[in-house]
Design an enzyme around this catalytic site. Structure first.
Site, PDB file in Angstrom:
ATOM      1  N   HIS A 104       3.305   1.820   1.629  1.00 32.85           N
ATOM      2  CA  HIS A 104       1.923   2.087   1.220  1.00 32.85           C
ATOM      3  C   HIS A 104       1.379   3.184   2.133  1.00 32.85           C
ATOM      4  CE1 HIS A 104       0.524  -0.356  -2.038  1.00 32.85           C
ATOM      5  NE2 HIS A 104       1.131  -1.421  -1.562  1.00 32.85           N
ATOM      6  N   ASP A 109      -2.875  -0.199  -0.442  1.00 33.39           N
ATOM      7  CA  ASP A 109      -2.952  -1.561   0.104  1.00 33.39           C
ATOM      8  C   ASP A 109      -4.399  -1.869   0.532  1.00 33.39           C
ATOM      9  OD1 ASP A 109      -2.651   0.422   2.047  1.00 33.39           O
ATOM     10  OD2 ASP A 109      -1.595  -0.873   3.468  1.00 33.39           O
ATOM     11  N   TYR A 305      -3.878  15.473 -14.885  1.00 37.34           N
ATOM     12  CA  TYR A 305      -5.093  14.672 -14.708  1.00 37.34           C
ATOM     13  C   TYR A 305      -6.317  15.514 -15.035  1.00 37.34           C
ATOM     14  CZ  TYR A 305      -2.285  11.264 -12.074  1.00 37.34           C
ATOM     15  OH  TYR A 305      -1.361  10.343 -11.696  1.00 37.34           O
ATOM     16  N   GLU A 378      -7.935  -0.631  10.328  1.00 37.80           N
ATOM     17  CA  GLU A 378      -8.309  -1.794   9.510  1.00 37.80           C
ATOM     18  C   GLU A 378      -9.790  -2.151   9.632  1.00 37.80           C
ATOM     19  OE1 GLU A 378      -5.337  -4.592  10.857  1.00 37.80           O
ATOM     20  OE2 GLU A 378      -4.120  -4.239   9.058  1.00 37.80           O
TER      21      GLU A 378
END
Ligand SMILES: [Zn+2]
Ligand SMILES: [Zn+2]
Length: 402
Positions: A104, A109, A305, A378
């Site tokens: 990831h 994630d 895209y 995090e």
């Protein structure tokens, strides 16, 4: 509304460890695009445990969870992508990838943990929520297969319908922005992209007698020069455009003129009109070059895209919510990015708000996405959770509260 946002703030802080644990679990078990079988199973399991109405197997491994509030309001959606990349992780942490060669490295994630965290948090406030909050877990953002990525498949499967959502929102982690800070733009957020194939067909001859053939390597070099001068001088400088080639191939031996050269690259733009202008303009230039050199020149531009556009009014509303849940000092309007993202398929259907969440550890150097060293902070997860939960609770109100 102010009260719900205050509760979201408290619950998000209490859920910090939970969301980190979710993120680490996904980080340890990354799956490539179109192969997100375990990820989808884990996501669906969590959503069912919360009592959400869950649909699985959409456009491959896509999952949708619906949370219905107790009060009347609007249907709104939050989108997270689920896939990882074919990279060997170089970060030494206990939660490093357990799948050899898969990582990831684009922060999906984080996107998964934030979306699942928001589903958990908002389930606890269900009695006071308005409308319907739909969590869209999308597969295959990174690698289109047969020209299609996960988003258009989910749109075609009707994930924005029944009832049609009034807004869709989502985020991407930003590796060069301080953790927990947000950048947004009111209109174009990310570029539209085409996959380019430029084929130059010459006429083989001995390397000693180029006058008997047509050298496609030399003509390719001329074509590259023409392209960049065309972009610099024929496209309005206020309309951003980038054209780069990533591969070039041709020829078989040092002393034989090649029969053809093929270049592959990408064209990126923020206005659809610019794509047409570039394609038409380059085809005119190449017709002239072909006439002058005797080579055949073919340019194929396959759209990948669309341009990702935020809805300006929705953006103003979303920013008003984010100012309250994150604090105004964490938000700043920013320039569009020239990268691309298939969230644009959702944004082409309903009013959208897509933004960037910083994940750079404070005081550290900026990192890069798609790098085997990518190690996001995090601490950003709690901020992402506050943002996602706050936005869904705020935007599903029958009338915008601020
Ligand atoms: Zn990516
Ligand atoms: Zn990504």
């Amino acid at each position: 509304m102010e009260k719900i946002l205050a509760e979201i703030e408290i619950l998000a802080r209490q859920m910090e460890d939970e969301v980190i644990a979710l993120r680490r679990d996904f980080h340890m078990h990354p799956e490539l695009s179109h192969e997100e079988e375990r990820t989808a199973r884990v996501v669906a399991g969590h959503l069912r445990d919360l009592g959400l109405e869950v649909t699985t197997g959409i456009a491959g491994h896509g999952v949708v969870g619906k949370l219905t509030g107790a009060r009347p309001g609007q249907a709104v959606a939050w989108r997270a992508d689920m896939d990882a990349l074919p990279l060997k992780e170089k970060v030494e942490v206990p939660w490093r990838s357990r799948t050899p060669g898969v990582m990831h490295a684009c922060g999906h994630d984080f996107h998964l943990a934030v979306a699942l965290g928001a589903a958990r948090l908002l389930s606890r406030l269900k009695d006071r929520l308005a409308g319907e909050i739909r969590f869209i877990f999308q597969p295959a953002e990174e690698a289109p297969k047969d020209g299609t990525s996960g988003a258009p498949g989910m749109v075609a499967a009707g994930v924005l319908d029944n009832p049609r959502v009034a807004a869709v929102a989502g985020l991407h982690v930003a590796p060069n922005l301080e953790a927990g800070h947000v950048r947004y733009h009111r209109e174009e957020v990310m570029a539209g992209a085409c996959h380019l194939t430029l084929t130059v067909i010459g006429k083989p001859a001995h390397g000693a007698t180029p006058h008997r053939g047509v050298d496609p390597i030399l003509v390719s070099a001329q074509a590259l020069g023409l392209i960049q001068s065309f972009l610099a001088q024929r496209i309005d400088a206020r309309h951003p455009v980038v054209l780069t080639f990533g591969t070039i191939s041709g020829g078989s031996r040092f002393n034989i003129l090649a029969d053809k050269v093929v270049l592959e690259g990408s064209l990126r733009y923020l206005q659809d009109g610019v794509r047409r202008e570039v394609e038409e303009g380059l085809n005119r230039k190449f017709a002239g070059l072909a006439l002058a050199t005797g080579a055949r020149i073919e340019l194929e531009a396959r759209p990948i895209y669309p341009v990702l556009r935020n809805d300006p009014r929705l953006t103003d509303q979303a920013v008003a919510v984010l100012r309250r849940v994150l604090g105004p000092e964490r938000l700043k309007s920013h320039f569009p990015a020239m990268g691309s993202e298939d969230f644009s398929y959702f944004a082409a259907q309903v009013p959208a708000f897509y933004f960037f969440l910083g994940v750079k550890p404070p005081g550290k150097k900026p990192q890069a996405l798609h790098s085997p060293h990518f190690n996001p902070d995090e601490a950003a997860l709690t901020w992402g959770l506050k943002a996602a939960a706050g936005l869904m609770a705020g935007l599903s109100e029958p009338e915008f509260p601020f």
